[in-house]
Write a protein that holds these residues in place. Structure first.
Motif, PDB file in Angstrom:
ATOM      1  N   GLY A  10       0.824  -1.207   0.000  1.00  0.00           N
ATOM      2  CA  GLY A  10       0.000   0.000   0.000  1.00  0.00           C
ATOM      3  C   GLY A  10       0.856   1.253   0.000  1.00  0.00           C
ATOM      4  O   GLY A  10       2.045   1.218  -0.370  1.00  0.00           O
ATOM      5  N   ALA A  11       0.270   2.349   0.475  1.00  0.00           N
ATOM      6  CA  ALA A  11       0.918   3.665   0.389  1.00  0.00           C
ATOM      7  C   ALA A  11       2.337   3.672   0.960  1.00  0.00           C
ATOM      8  O   ALA A  11       3.282   4.126   0.313  1.00  0.00           O
ATOM      9  N   ILE A  12       2.498   3.144   2.158  1.00  0.00           N
ATOM     10  CA  ILE A  12       3.796   3.294   2.830  1.00  0.00           C
ATOM     11  C   ILE A  12       4.872   2.369   2.248  1.00  0.00           C
ATOM     12  O   ILE A  12       6.072   2.634   2.394  1.00  0.00           O
ATOM     13  N   ASP A  32       1.121  -9.401  -1.236  1.00  0.00           N
ATOM     14  CA  ASP A  32      -0.054  -8.640  -0.782  1.00  0.00           C
ATOM     15  C   ASP A  32      -1.272  -9.530  -1.031  1.00  0.00           C
ATOM     16  O   ASP A  32      -1.300 -10.283  -2.016  1.00  0.00           O
ATOM     17  N   ARG A  72       0.010  -8.535  11.315  1.00  0.00           N
ATOM     18  CA  ARG A  72       1.466  -8.581  11.357  1.00  0.00           C
ATOM     19  C   ARG A  72       1.979  -9.947  11.836  1.00  0.00           C
ATOM     20  O   ARG A  72       2.986 -10.445  11.349  1.00  0.00           O
ATOM     21  N   TYR A  75       2.830 -12.953   9.491  1.00  0.00           N
ATOM     22  CA  TYR A  75       4.018 -12.785   8.630  1.00  0.00           C
ATOM     23  C   TYR A  75       5.299 -12.749   9.469  1.00  0.00           C
ATOM     24  O   TYR A  75       6.314 -13.322   9.078  1.00  0.00           O
ATOM     25  N   GLU A  89       5.873  -1.459  10.134  1.00  0.00           N
ATOM     26  CA  GLU A  89       5.356  -0.120  10.277  1.00  0.00           C
ATOM     27  C   GLU A  89       4.737   0.058  11.666  1.00  0.00           C
ATOM     28  O   GLU A  89       4.333  -0.903  12.311  1.00  0.00           O
ATOM     29  N   LYS A  90       4.681   1.289  12.088  1.00  0.00           N
ATOM     30  CA  LYS A  90       3.985   1.614  13.329  1.00  0.00           C
ATOM     31  C   LYS A  90       2.489   1.653  13.077  1.00  0.00           C
ATOM     32  O   LYS A  90       2.104   1.863  11.930  1.00  0.00           O
ATOM     33  N   ASN A 118       9.216   6.657  11.799  1.00  0.00           N
ATOM     34  CA  ASN A 118      10.177   7.305  10.891  1.00  0.00           C
ATOM     35  C   ASN A 118      10.384   8.790  11.133  1.00  0.00           C
ATOM     36  O   ASN A 118      11.406   9.341  10.738  1.00  0.00           O
ATOM     37  N   TRP A 162      -8.782  -0.029   5.531  1.00  0.00           N
ATOM     38  CA  TRP A 162      -8.770  -0.644   6.855  1.00  0.00           C
ATOM     39  C   TRP A 162      -8.995   0.348   7.992  1.00  0.00           C
ATOM     40  O   TRP A 162      -9.488  -0.019   9.038  1.00  0.00           O
ATOM     41  N   ARG A 163      -8.646   1.618   7.809  1.00  0.00           N
ATOM     42  CA  ARG A 163      -8.763   2.571   8.920  1.00  0.00           C
ATOM     43  C   ARG A 163     -10.213   2.721   9.386  1.00  0.00           C
ATOM     44  O   ARG A 163     -10.459   3.054  10.535  1.00  0.00           O
ATOM     45  N   GLU A 175      -2.957   4.687  16.083  1.00  0.00           N
ATOM     46  CA  GLU A 175      -2.150   4.732  14.853  1.00  0.00           C
ATOM     47  C   GLU A 175      -1.210   5.933  14.799  1.00  0.00           C
ATOM     48  O   GLU A 175       0.013   5.789  14.796  1.00  0.00           O
ATOM     49  N   TYR A 280       6.961  16.973   5.092  1.00  0.00           N
ATOM     50  CA  TYR A 280       6.743  15.516   5.055  1.00  0.00           C
ATOM     51  C   TYR A 280       6.050  15.134   3.755  1.00  0.00           C
ATOM     52  O   TYR A 280       4.856  15.320   3.588  1.00  0.00           O
TER      53      TYR A 280
END
Ligand SMILES: NC(=O)c1ccc[n+]([C@@H]2O[C@H](COP(=O)([O-])OP(=O)(O)OC[C@H]3O[C@@H](n4cnc5c(N)ncnc54)[C@H](O)[C@@H]3O)[C@@H](O)[C@H]2O)c1
Length: 334
Positions: A10-12, A32, A72, A75, A89-90, A118, A162-163, A175, A280
């Motif tokens: 996805g995005a990140i 994915d 998570r 995996y 990722e956080k 990050n 998902w959010r 998040e 950012y």
């Protein structure tokens, strides 16, 4: 050559893929649940779409887990048991139980686990941290974050993934505040207690908290405040510290912009202003490069990453305390 697999395209994931490529780390495949998403990222970075993660992971040294936070463990378990180190990722998880399972897996398999907070790897934040650590502003009395934006321009209309999906929902306290909690701990030390208020603007998704106010006390006696909104139609960011000998503020026009740094100590007749232009931007922000470079150094030098799973669990406990406080209207001790 160090080899990695990215899970969750996805995005990140694009930020990590770009950083890994620049670092000379070979991305041997993308996995994915949505094959189309995996294909898009794999095509851009001239690598393969993985069908059998369990098989592919045997060829990797690292696995980057960029899935939504509730996916998570499955995996991480396969990756660590196959001998891979893991970047995720956080936030590391939504529940404390999941975070504890991840840490147990890391210990059992003696692997390194880094959670990608990050923003701590950005130039603007490093400048702020250097000033605080140098002692020029004295002891911290008050540390604050005031930030607005992100989903603001889509507030109330965006049907996203998902959010806001009831089975995977994760609000701002868990998040996004994970970054602020991390930065506050870096700047001023561990949090001792929190008292919070939350106003969600989605009546049918109360877990999607998008307006949060938190007053907190730090273990060193300082106090602090986080005021954050994902439903604001205007964007802004301000992070500051008032010390016994001076004050410093890092601010910008978007929720994570570190554009300008202002400093004034008791010995200065006027404030100093530094234009940092640390905006950012997913495509250009060097923090993903810096974070991944740091993780490779940790692996090569057998160091525990400063944003380890244990550390990330401590930040997740603060998020849960915020939610508990808002619900009970009590101060929660950590
Ligand atoms: N560090 C930062 O500043 C930052 C910024 C944005 C997002 N994030 C974090 O990155 C993570 C992902 O966020 P995003 O914005 O990229 O989300 P996204 O929705 O854009 O991407 C998630 C991807 O994971 C895939 N996926 C979903 N369930 C899966 C599963 N069970 N197995 C494999 N793949 C699955 C989806 O198909 C999708 O491609 C979140 O934890 C988020 O908090 C961090």
């Amino acid at each position: 050559m160090v080899k990695t697999i990215i899970v969750g395209a996805g995005a990140i994931s694009y930020c990590h893929a770009e950083a890994l490529t620049k670092l000379g780390i070979k991305i041997i495949g993308i996995y994915d649940i949505n094959r189309e998403s995996a294909t898009k990222l794999a095509t851009l970075y001239s690598t393969f779409v993985i069908d059998d993660f369990e098989l592919a992971v045997k060829e990797a040294d690292i696995v980057h887990i960029c899935t939504p936070p509730s996916f998570r463990i499955q995996y991480a378990k396969i990756a660590m048991e196959a001998g891979c180190h893991v970047v995720m990722e956080k936030p590391m998880a939504i529940t404390l139980k999941d975070a504890e399972i991840l840490n147990a897996l890391m210990k059992k398999n003696n692997r390194k686990l880094m959670i990608d907070f990050n923003h701590r790897f950005r130039y603007g934040f490093q400048r702020l941290l250097d000033i605080v650590k140098s002692g020029v502003i004295g002891d911290v009395i008050n540390v604050y974050v005031n930030r607005m934006g992100m989903l603001g321009e889509n507030a109330g209309t965006k049907k996203d993934t998902w959010r806001r999906n009831l089975t995977t929902v994760c609000g701002m306290s868990i998040e996004s505040l994970s970054h602020d909690i991390d930065m506050i701990i870096q700047l001023a030390g561990p949090i001792a207690s929190v008292k919070a208020d939350i106003r969600g603007t989605y009546e049918d998704i109360p877990q999607f908290d998008n307006n949060v106010n938190v007053c907190f006390n730090l273990k060193n006696g300082a106090m602090g405040l986080i005021n954050a909104s994902w439903s604001s139609y205007l964007k802004s960011s301000s992070r500051g510290i008032i010390g016994t000998e001076g004050s410093v503020v890092l601010d910008g026009d978007d929720l994570f912009d570190f554009s300008r740094l202002r400093l004034r100590t008791k010995d200065m007749a006027h404030e100093e202003i530094y234009m940092l232009n640390d905006i950012y931007n997913f495509a250009t922000c060097p923090s993903y490069y810096n974070a991944n470079k740091y993780f490779i150094e940790c692996i090569l030098n057998d160091l525990n990453p400063s944003t380890s799973g244990e550390y990330a669990l401590s930040t997740l406990k603060v998020s849960h305390a915020i939610l508990e406080s808002a619900k009970s209207q009590q101060t929660i001790q950590l």
